[in-house]
Scaffold this motif. Structure first.
Motif, PDB file in Angstrom:
ATOM      1  N   GLY A  78       0.856  -1.195   0.000  1.00  9.89           N
ATOM      2  CA  GLY A  78       0.000   0.000   0.000  1.00  9.89           C
ATOM      3  C   GLY A  78       0.884   1.235   0.000  1.00  9.89           C
ATOM      4  O   GLY A  78       1.920   1.266   0.649  1.00  9.89           O
ATOM      5  N   LEU A  79       0.452   2.233  -0.772  1.00 11.72           N
ATOM      6  CA  LEU A  79       1.279   3.447  -0.905  1.00 11.72           C
ATOM      7  C   LEU A  79       0.473   4.685  -0.527  1.00 11.72           C
ATOM      8  O   LEU A  79      -0.671   4.830  -0.944  1.00 11.72           O
ATOM      9  N   VAL A  80       1.096   5.571   0.232  1.00  9.01           N
ATOM     10  CA  VAL A  80       0.474   6.869   0.522  1.00  9.01           C
ATOM     11  C   VAL A  80       1.447   7.943   0.044  1.00  9.01           C
ATOM     12  O   VAL A  80       2.630   7.902   0.383  1.00  9.01           O
ATOM     13  N   PHE A  81       0.914   8.872  -0.759  1.00 16.46           N
ATOM     14  CA  PHE A  81       1.787   9.848  -1.406  1.00 16.46           C
ATOM     15  C   PHE A  81       1.740  11.205  -0.708  1.00 16.46           C
ATOM     16  O   PHE A  81       0.761  11.543  -0.030  1.00 16.46           O
ATOM     17  N   GLN A  82       2.795  11.951  -0.995  1.00 13.96           N
ATOM     18  CA  GLN A  82       2.910  13.306  -0.464  1.00 13.96           C
ATOM     19  C   GLN A  82       1.713  14.177  -0.881  1.00 13.96           C
ATOM     20  O   GLN A  82       1.203  14.954  -0.097  1.00 13.96           O
ATOM     21  N   VAL A 121     -10.285   5.778  10.167  1.00 16.66           N
ATOM     22  CA  VAL A 121      -9.720   7.127  10.002  1.00 16.66           C
ATOM     23  C   VAL A 121     -10.741   8.209  10.378  1.00 16.66           C
ATOM     24  O   VAL A 121     -10.516   9.395  10.135  1.00 16.66           O
ATOM     25  N   ARG A 122     -11.850   7.771  10.960  1.00 14.01           N
ATOM     26  CA  ARG A 122     -12.895   8.686  11.463  1.00 14.01           C
ATOM     27  C   ARG A 122     -13.463   9.584  10.370  1.00 14.01           C
ATOM     28  O   ARG A 122     -13.583  10.798  10.533  1.00 14.01           O
ATOM     29  N   LEU A 123     -13.770   8.975   9.225  1.00  9.20           N
ATOM     30  CA  LEU A 123     -14.344   9.750   8.126  1.00  9.20           C
ATOM     31  C   LEU A 123     -15.587   9.064   7.553  1.00  9.20           C
ATOM     32  O   LEU A 123     -15.895   9.198   6.378  1.00  9.20           O
ATOM     33  N   GLN A 140      -5.647  13.402   3.485  1.00  9.83           N
ATOM     34  CA  GLN A 140      -4.535  12.535   3.876  1.00  9.83           C
ATOM     35  C   GLN A 140      -5.051  11.274   4.566  1.00  9.83           C
ATOM     36  O   GLN A 140      -4.541  10.173   4.342  1.00  9.83           O
ATOM     37  N   ARG A 141      -6.088  11.446   5.369  1.00 13.34           N
ATOM     38  CA  ARG A 141      -6.644  10.276   6.059  1.00 13.34           C
ATOM     39  C   ARG A 141      -7.326   9.331   5.068  1.00 13.34           C
ATOM     40  O   ARG A 141      -7.268   8.109   5.213  1.00 13.34           O
ATOM     41  N   VAL A 142      -7.970   9.916   4.022  1.00 11.65           N
ATOM     42  CA  VAL A 142      -8.586   9.067   2.994  1.00 11.65           C
ATOM     43  C   VAL A 142      -7.486   8.281   2.266  1.00 11.65           C
ATOM     44  O   VAL A 142      -7.627   7.090   2.003  1.00 11.65           O
ATOM     45  N   ALA A 143      -6.382   8.978   1.976  1.00 14.10           N
ATOM     46  CA  ALA A 143      -5.272   8.308   1.283  1.00 14.10           C
ATOM     47  C   ALA A 143      -4.748   7.135   2.117  1.00 14.10           C
ATOM     48  O   ALA A 143      -4.460   6.052   1.592  1.00 14.10           O
ATOM     49  N   LEU A 144      -4.687   7.366   3.405  1.00 12.90           N
ATOM     50  CA  LEU A 144      -4.223   6.317   4.316  1.00 12.90           C
ATOM     51  C   LEU A 144      -5.221   5.155   4.337  1.00 12.90           C
ATOM     52  O   LEU A 144      -4.837   3.976   4.266  1.00 12.90           O
ATOM     53  N   PRO A 160       4.084  11.930   3.892  1.00 18.31           N
ATOM     54  CA  PRO A 160       2.631  12.150   3.781  1.00 18.31           C
ATOM     55  C   PRO A 160       2.143  13.440   4.427  1.00 18.31           C
ATOM     56  O   PRO A 160       1.036  13.873   4.143  1.00 18.31           O
ATOM     57  N   LEU A 161       2.946  14.037   5.281  1.00 16.76           N
ATOM     58  CA  LEU A 161       2.444  15.219   5.994  1.00 16.76           C
ATOM     59  C   LEU A 161       3.051  16.532   5.494  1.00 16.76           C
ATOM     60  O   LEU A 161       2.737  17.595   6.016  1.00 16.76           O
TER      61      LEU A 161
END
Lengths: 357, 283
Positions: A78-82, A121-123, A140-144, A160-161
């Motif tokens: 799994g990848l999370v991008f900048q 992620v509380r969304l 960012q939380r959706v991406a995660l 990511p942040l």
């Protein structure tokens, strides 16, 4: 239950080695941060693990399964991008469901898994929104969640942040740490922000010029830097150059060119060797006249002149000068001193690492 | 100051609005006046009275050509669009010697005018032109019975050769704007090439694709040289050739204008879509 192993990874761009013989093992459930300045090879390492870059030599294993030549879509990563990289034409739900649809899971199962991850992620109330309708932190939380919903063997996060503002960034650090703890997924996190790395990591790996400079628990690296590069990268460090002139019990004695004698903890240094002493602001103690103590402590006592004082909110930041050396120090606002004043300072020898130059 | 004035006298135009006048005047003279004038004239018959005579005549004489124009426009728009999307995707996802060579090559036809394209196609597609001779050499056809290509097929060949590169220019530009991370996110989610193209790349680039299609659609409807030089007065031909025919041989501006209105109708829907898209971009 997954672990990641990189064995002798080499990646060159022309003659430049972006990754130079990198060996790395990430244990199951561990969160390891690759920390380093721009161009140190951390993102190249991440892209090599994810399969978007092929190493020139070396091997990558997930759970003893060699994945070096497997295409990215079949690596189970799994990848999370900048920049989050949420597909703008899809809602939050569709973004999360995409990967599950690629795996041809039944609709009910997709719905259940997406809802479960959105809860993590509380969304959960945002599933019908488009990415443009969310704030940076929410995106960012959706991406995660999108990366986690696939239940990957390994999760990779690439700075990511860094697109978030300072306040939100601080909040999200803890959020990522919480989500990691809940999901328990083996994670490799890339950042150039040492505070971020300290907050979320089980282990930090400091990279420079494609090589590992030091690795260990955040507090170990911070308190016992292996070399000048690590000391300068972790925290705000001043350096004093000198030569080892002797040893006194556990302490190493260093003399500077202009005649200062400083005690510290030497790391594999020899008599006559040119070294640097790493001085962190929090290890510089201001000593008021009644406090002046004898014994060992009188050894590292110096009179210094305040060259600059800057009020930065919770503390006052100083630049102090003695002979040709300039060091940074901090004091409580209530003890504020002024520019031009001469102060006595004490450098605790136990907190003065002496490093090879 | 303006806010106060607005409160007192309602909205007033700021003085800098005069800066728009040269551009607006140009639009009015070059586009709006001929457009309105041709619409009005299409309703005036030979006796100078208002009537539908020109439309009735156009319908009777040129219905086949109107349908031909419509079908050739739709076909070539879709064909050029499909070729452009496929090549643009190839350029976006492949970095090889071949792709780099094609990226440099594809732009050339954009700089060649329609009249030159028409002349080239005349030589290339003629009964004893290059294509038929090449096919005969390959023993695919008999040169005594060559392919007759000065029709829908030949015209399409010319349109696609000329317009696909322009379409690629716009669509590939759109694909280049899509950051690699979106593609990598899809691939790491398990998307293979086809899903990546259909579910990620094309939807993300939809505005560019649609604008490119609208632009070439309008261009095909209004092109005169290519159909005139390839098909000429044969039936069926395109509306533009008919308009020239009505004016050159009959001095019949009424029917020519009515045919022009049919062209306007053909591009009207796409023009509205284009303007809406552009307005959204400005917002």
């Amino acid at each position: 239950m997954s672990n990641l192993k990189l064995i002798s990874i080499l990646k060159k761009y022309g003659k430049v080695k972006a990754i130079d013989n990198l060996n790395l093992e990430v244990q199951d459930g561990e969160l390891v941060t690759l920390l380093g300045p721009s161009g140190c090879g951390k993102t190249t390492t991440l892209r090599t693990i994810s399969g978007f870059l092929a190493p020139d030599s070396g091997d990558i294993y997930i759970n003893d399964r060699r994945i070096t030549d497997i295409p990215p879509e079949r690596r189970g990563i799994g990848l999370v991008f900048q920049n989050y990289a949420l597909w703008p034409h899809m809602t939050v739900f569709q973004n999360l469901a995409f990967g599950l649809q690629m795996r041809k899971l039944p609709k009910d199962e997709i719905k259940r898994r997406v809802k479960q991850r959105l809860e993590t992620v509380r969304l959960e109330e945002y599933e019908n929104r488009y990415p443009r309708e969310l704030s940076g932190g929410q995106q960012q939380r959706v991406a995660l969640a999108r990366a986690l919903v696939l239940e990957p063997d390994i999760l990779l996060l690439d700075e990511p942040l860094s697109n978030l503002d300072a306040l939100l960034r601080e909040k999200m650090r803890f959020e990522i740490a919480r989500i990691h703890k809940e999901s328990g997924v083996t994670t490799v996190y890339v950042t150039h922000d040492q505070t971020e790395a300290m907050v979320i990591s089980d282990r930090i790996i400091i990279l420079n010029k494609g090589r590992i400079m030091q690795q260990g628990k955040p507090e170990d690296i911070y308190e016992n830097p292996a070399n000048k590069f690590v000391a300068s990268f972790m925290g705000n460090t001043s350096f004093i150059n000198g030569t080892v002139v002797g040893f006194n019990g556990k302490y190493t004695l260093v003399k500077t060119g202009d005649g200062l004698t400083i005690y510290g903890i030497g790391r594999k240094v020899k008599k006559g060797e040119n070294v640097v002493i790493a001085v962190r602001p929090e290890n510089v103690q201001f000593v008021l006249p009644p406090d002046i103590r004898g014994g060992m402590k009188s050894n590292n006592l110096f009179s210094m002149e305040i060259e600059r004082e800057t009020y930065i909110g919770e503390v006052v930041d100083y630049q102090l000068r003695i002979k040709s050396w300039s060091i940074r120090a901090k004091s409580a606002v209530s003890n504020k001193m002024t520019k031009g004043e001469t102060v006595k300072i004490y450098l605790d020898p136990d907190k003065m690492p002496i490093l090879s130059e | 100051m303006f806010a106060d004035a607005r409160k007192r006298r309602g909205f007033i135009f700021p003085p800098y609005v005069f800066l728009l006048f040269p551009a607006v005047l140009f639009m009015l003279l070059i586009y709006a006046y001929p457009f309105i004038s041709s619409v009005i004239r299409s309703f005036i018959n030979k006796n100078g009275a208002l009537s539908f005579d020109n439309y009735i005549k156009s319908w009777d004489l040129y219905l086949k050509d109107i349908l031909f124009t419509f079908s050739i426009t739709i076909f070539n728009t879709l064909a050029s669009g499909t070729i452009a999307v496929l090549l643009s995707v190839y350029f976006r996802l492949h970095d090889s010697v071949i792709s780099r060579f094609l990226i440099n090559l594809y732009r050339l036809p954009i700089f060649i005018p329609f009249v030159v394209v028409a002349q080239m196609m005349n030589g290339f597609l003629a009964p004893h032109g290059l294509l038929n001779i090449a096919l005969a050499q390959l023993k695919l056809i008999d040169l005594n019975n060559p392919l007759q290509l000065f029709n829908f097929i030949g015209l399409s060949f010319g349109f696609i050769w000329k317009l696909a590169p322009f379409t690629i220019l716009i669509i590939y530009g759109g694909f280049q704007m899509i950051d690699n991370s979106y593609i990598e996110a899809a691939r790491s989610s398990g998307a293979r090439r086809l899903n990546l193209i259909i579910r990620i790349l094309i939807p993300m680039n939809k505005p560019s694709i649609m604008v490119a299609l609208v632009l070439i659609y309008s261009q095909i409807v209004g092109t005169f040289t290519l159909p005139y030089m390839l098909i000429g007065g044969k039936i069926p031909t395109t509306i533009t050739v008919d308009i020239a025919h009505r004016v050159n041989y009959f001095m019949d501006f009424g029917v020519a204008n009515a045919l022009g209105v049919f062209s306007y109708i053909l591009v009207f829907v796409t023009a509205i879509y284009y303007l809406k898209t552009k307005a959204r971009e400005v917002k």
